[in-house]
Motif scaffolding. Structure first.
Motif, PDB file in Angstrom:
ATOM      1  N   PRO A 124      -2.250   0.161   6.237  1.00 14.99           N
ATOM      2  CA  PRO A 124      -2.168   0.688   7.819  1.00 14.99           C
ATOM      3  C   PRO A 124      -3.411   0.792   8.237  1.00 14.99           C
ATOM      4  CG  PRO A 124      -1.983   2.010   5.823  1.00 14.99           C
ATOM      5  CD  PRO A 124      -2.039   0.614   5.016  1.00 14.99           C
ATOM      6  N   GLY A 125      -3.440   1.387   9.559  1.00 14.74           N
ATOM      7  CA  GLY A 125      -4.588   2.185  10.076  1.00 14.74           C
ATOM      8  C   GLY A 125      -5.806   1.311  10.047  1.00 14.74           C
ATOM      9  N   THR A 126      -6.927   1.912   9.916  1.00 13.54           N
ATOM     10  CA  THR A 126      -8.407   1.457  10.269  1.00 13.54           C
ATOM     11  C   THR A 126      -8.830   0.526   8.718  1.00 13.54           C
ATOM     12  OG1 THR A 126      -9.229   3.332   9.161  1.00 13.54           O
ATOM     13  CG2 THR A 126      -9.035   3.309  11.606  1.00 13.54           C
ATOM     14  N   GLN A 182       6.092  -3.244   7.678  1.00 13.16           N
ATOM     15  CA  GLN A 182       6.091  -2.140   7.164  1.00 13.16           C
ATOM     16  C   GLN A 182       6.496  -0.984   8.004  1.00 13.16           C
ATOM     17  OE1 GLN A 182       5.208  -0.809   4.136  1.00 13.16           O
ATOM     18  NE2 GLN A 182       3.891  -2.298   2.982  1.00 13.16           N
ATOM     19  N   PRO A 183       6.941   0.145   7.709  1.00 15.03           N
ATOM     20  CA  PRO A 183       7.504   0.897   9.002  1.00 15.03           C
ATOM     21  C   PRO A 183       6.215   1.205   9.917  1.00 15.03           C
ATOM     22  CG  PRO A 183       8.104   1.728   6.732  1.00 15.03           C
ATOM     23  CD  PRO A 183       7.256   0.688   6.713  1.00 15.03           C
ATOM     24  N   TYR A 184       4.900   1.441   9.419  1.00  9.68           N
ATOM     25  CA  TYR A 184       3.762   1.904  10.585  1.00  9.68           C
ATOM     26  C   TYR A 184       3.565   0.704  11.463  1.00  9.68           C
ATOM     27  CZ  TYR A 184       1.485  -0.239   6.298  1.00  9.68           C
ATOM     28  OH  TYR A 184       1.239  -0.978   5.360  1.00  9.68           O
ATOM     29  N   ASP A 185       4.074  -0.701  11.031  1.00 10.89           N
ATOM     30  CA  ASP A 185       3.745  -1.740  12.017  1.00 10.89           C
ATOM     31  C   ASP A 185       4.973  -2.091  12.952  1.00 10.89           C
ATOM     32  OD1 ASP A 185       1.045  -2.348  11.441  1.00 10.89           O
ATOM     33  OD2 ASP A 185       1.712  -3.633   9.672  1.00 10.89           O
ATOM     34  N   SER A 186       6.126  -1.573  12.690  1.00  7.88           N
ATOM     35  CA  SER A 186       7.397  -2.153  13.274  1.00  7.88           C
ATOM     36  C   SER A 186       7.407  -1.836  14.966  1.00  7.88           C
ATOM     37  CB  SER A 186       8.500  -1.445  12.637  1.00  7.88           C
ATOM     38  OG  SER A 186       8.862  -1.826  11.364  1.00  7.88           O
ATOM     39  N   ALA A 212       8.725   2.493   0.738  1.00  8.48           N
ATOM     40  CA  ALA A 212       8.250   2.378  -0.639  1.00  8.48           C
ATOM     41  C   ALA A 212       7.315   1.321  -0.684  1.00  8.48           C
ATOM     42  CB  ALA A 212       9.300   2.460  -1.781  1.00  8.48           C
ATOM     43  N   LEU A 213       7.535   0.187   0.196  1.00 10.18           N
ATOM     44  CA  LEU A 213       6.662  -1.107   0.126  1.00 10.18           C
ATOM     45  C   LEU A 213       5.116  -0.597   0.468  1.00 10.18           C
ATOM     46  CD1 LEU A 213       8.860  -3.466   2.253  1.00 10.18           C
ATOM     47  CD2 LEU A 213       8.716  -3.108  -0.114  1.00 10.18           C
ATOM     48  N   GLY A 214       4.814   0.666   0.637  1.00  7.76           N
ATOM     49  CA  GLY A 214       3.387   0.796   0.834  1.00  7.76           C
ATOM     50  C   GLY A 214       2.690   0.659  -0.575  1.00  7.76           C
ATOM     51  N   ARG A 215       3.497   0.809  -1.422  1.00 10.47           N
ATOM     52  CA  ARG A 215       2.745   0.707  -2.941  1.00 10.47           C
ATOM     53  C   ARG A 215       2.997  -0.758  -3.490  1.00 10.47           C
ATOM     54  NH1 ARG A 215       6.554   4.947  -3.778  1.00 10.47           N
ATOM     55  NH2 ARG A 215       7.541   3.992  -5.437  1.00 10.47           N
ATOM     56  N   GLN A 216       1.848  -1.302  -3.736  1.00 10.27           N
ATOM     57  CA  GLN A 216       1.671  -2.857  -3.913  1.00 10.27           C
ATOM     58  C   GLN A 216       2.748  -3.249  -5.137  1.00 10.27           C
ATOM     59  OE1 GLN A 216      -1.705  -4.853  -5.860  1.00 10.27           O
ATOM     60  NE2 GLN A 216      -1.907  -5.897  -3.916  1.00 10.27           N
ATOM     61  N   PRO A 217       2.941  -2.744  -6.085  1.00  6.87           N
ATOM     62  CA  PRO A 217       3.923  -2.982  -7.119  1.00  6.87           C
ATOM     63  C   PRO A 217       5.326  -3.294  -6.600  1.00  6.87           C
ATOM     64  CG  PRO A 217       2.369  -1.511  -8.456  1.00  6.87           C
ATOM     65  CD  PRO A 217       2.164  -1.328  -6.663  1.00  6.87           C
ATOM     66  N   VAL A 218       5.586  -2.100  -5.825  1.00  5.57           N
ATOM     67  CA  VAL A 218       6.816  -2.077  -5.176  1.00  5.57           C
ATOM     68  C   VAL A 218       7.140  -3.247  -4.100  1.00  5.57           C
ATOM     69  CG1 VAL A 218       8.486  -1.020  -3.687  1.00  5.57           C
ATOM     70  CG2 VAL A 218       7.377   0.498  -5.415  1.00  5.57           C
ATOM     71  N   ARG A 219       6.076  -3.418  -3.494  1.00  6.42           N
ATOM     72  CA  ARG A 219       6.101  -4.720  -2.422  1.00  6.42           C
ATOM     73  C   ARG A 219       6.328  -5.861  -2.960  1.00  6.42           C
ATOM     74  NH1 ARG A 219       3.987  -8.581  -0.026  1.00  6.42           N
ATOM     75  NH2 ARG A 219       2.552  -8.921  -1.209  1.00  6.42           N
TER      76      ARG A 219
END
Length: 396
Positions: free
Chosen positions: A18-20, A48-52, A70-77
């Motif tokens: 996300p973000g910067t 991801q939700p922040y890009d949708s 939860a995909l923001g956490r790499q193991p989950v993704r």
């Protein structure tokens, strides 16, 4: 399908941060989506939700699938990529699965709901974790080589932004050359352009530069392979010798190079170093275009976008001749004899002392940058994917 499009691509953008903190890979995916010819090849993006919302605004309704938060956490993704993504594919008329960031579903055969096999394309951006593993975090130095080997083995086609990356991956993995396509990145010539005086002044104010002080600019995440401590030492050598020394502006994400702070601490008090952080999009051209020199002394890149961006802003660029950088700079940049402080200092001294050579390189770089277009990059991707899809259709 929409219009006359006959091939459907599913692009997995869930690896983007996300973000910067978004870097070159995020720029690559953003530009692909922004220039994609929907009328020619149907595209659905998993984000991801922040890009949708951003991707939906570019592609239109129904073309973005929002992954779980939860995909923001790499193991989950990574787990979802192996289980959830194949399930998503099985529900859709997907012809090609496009994984733009090294990793891919490892099932071997992805099948959609009608039993047809889905082809897989993976982009491998960089191979410096093979050639320079000590310059990467320990986890990354182990993770990306393993995933690259898996993708080389299982993908139907591989994309790399430079021949140097292909050569390095093939050297280590033994992959056949015909599995790779070299597709260079582009540059946004609206964002990166020779700036106006007002744009330069805005960037100077943001960087905290005093009126009239010239400067050398670096732009990039400050991590070990960018070789920033060597640049600081080289610039210090040169500036000790001149009456009106230029400042040094180190712009970009702070990264994880532990040698940068000690190198700055050793700079004499009469010299100016600025670390303004991540550059707002509207200030990038002013920052690069207002510099005497854009210095990018990297120890190795998969492509080297900052070199291209400096060229597009009409500024002479100093870089190294390692890995992909000559593919970007051609004969329109200055190459240090080596990435050491002494050789960087020699090249920087020559450039700062030779206005005519700076003007020549500025003009040559600007002209060369015009040949790198994101639309061309996208067209090459689409042609590759169409060819792959047609091959899949012809298979029994």
């Amino acid at each position: 399908m929409t219009g006359s499009a006959t091939t459907h691509v599913l692009l997995d953008a869930t690896a983007l941060p996300p973000g910067t903190s978004r870097g070159g890979v995020s720029r690559y995916v953003d530009e692909l989506v922004g220039h994609w010819p929907i009328e020619r090849v149907e595209l659905t993006v998993v984000a991801q939700p922040y890009d949708s919302a951003r991707y939906a605004a570019q592609l239109g309704p129904g073309r973005v699938v929002t992954g779980p938060a939860a995909l923001g956490r790499q193991p989950v993704r990574l787990a979802w990529e192996q289980v959830g993504l194949p399930r998503l594919i099985a529900q859709r008329d997907v012809d090609v699965m496009f994984s733009p960031h090294y990793t891919m579903p490892l099932a071997g055969r992805l099948l959609r709901h009608d039993g047809r096999r889905v082809a897989q394309v993976v982009t491998l951006h960089d191979a410096t974790f093979f050639s320079h593993p000590h310059l990467h975090h320990g986890v990354k130095a182990k993770f990306f080589p393993a995933w690259t080997r898996a993708s080389v083995r299982l993908a139907d086609a591989l994309i790399a932004p430079s021949q140097a990356t292909v050569d390095e991956v093939r050297r280590v993995t033994g992959a056949p050359a015909n599995k790779f396509s070299v597709i260079a990145h582009g540059v946004d010539l609206e964002r990166f352009h020779p700036p106006t005086g007002a744009e330069i002044e805005a960037a100077r104010e943001w960087a905290g530069l005093a009126d009239g002080v010239p400067y050398v600019a670096f732009l990039g995440t400050i991590e070990p392979r960018k070789n920033v401590p060597a640049l600081i030492r080289a610039w210090t050598q040169v500036c000790r010798e001149v009456a009106d020394p230029p400042a040094l502006v180190l712009a970009g994400g702070r990264g994880w190079d532990d040698e940068v702070d000690p190198a700055i601490a050793a700079v004499p008090h009469n010299l100016t170093v600025r670390r303004p952080g991540f550059v707002p999009e509207h200030l990038a051209a002013g920052l690069l275009g207002g510099a005497e020199v854009v210095a990018y002394p990297s120890l190795g890149e998969g492509f080297g976008l900052p070199v291209l961006e400096g060229m597009a802003c009409g500024t002479p660029v100093l870089t190294t001749s390692l890995l992909s950088l000559p593919e970007v700079g051609g004969d329109a940049v200055r190459y240090a004899a080596s990435p050491t402080p002494d050789d960087l200092a020699d090249a920087l001294r020559d450039l700062l002392g030779d206005p005519a050579e700076r003007s020549r390189l500025a003009a040559a770089g600007l002209a060369r940058a015009q040949g790198f277009s994101w639309q061309h990059t996208v067209d090459e991707h689409v042609s590759l994917i169409e060819g792959l899809a047609s091959t899949q259709e012809a298979m029994p």
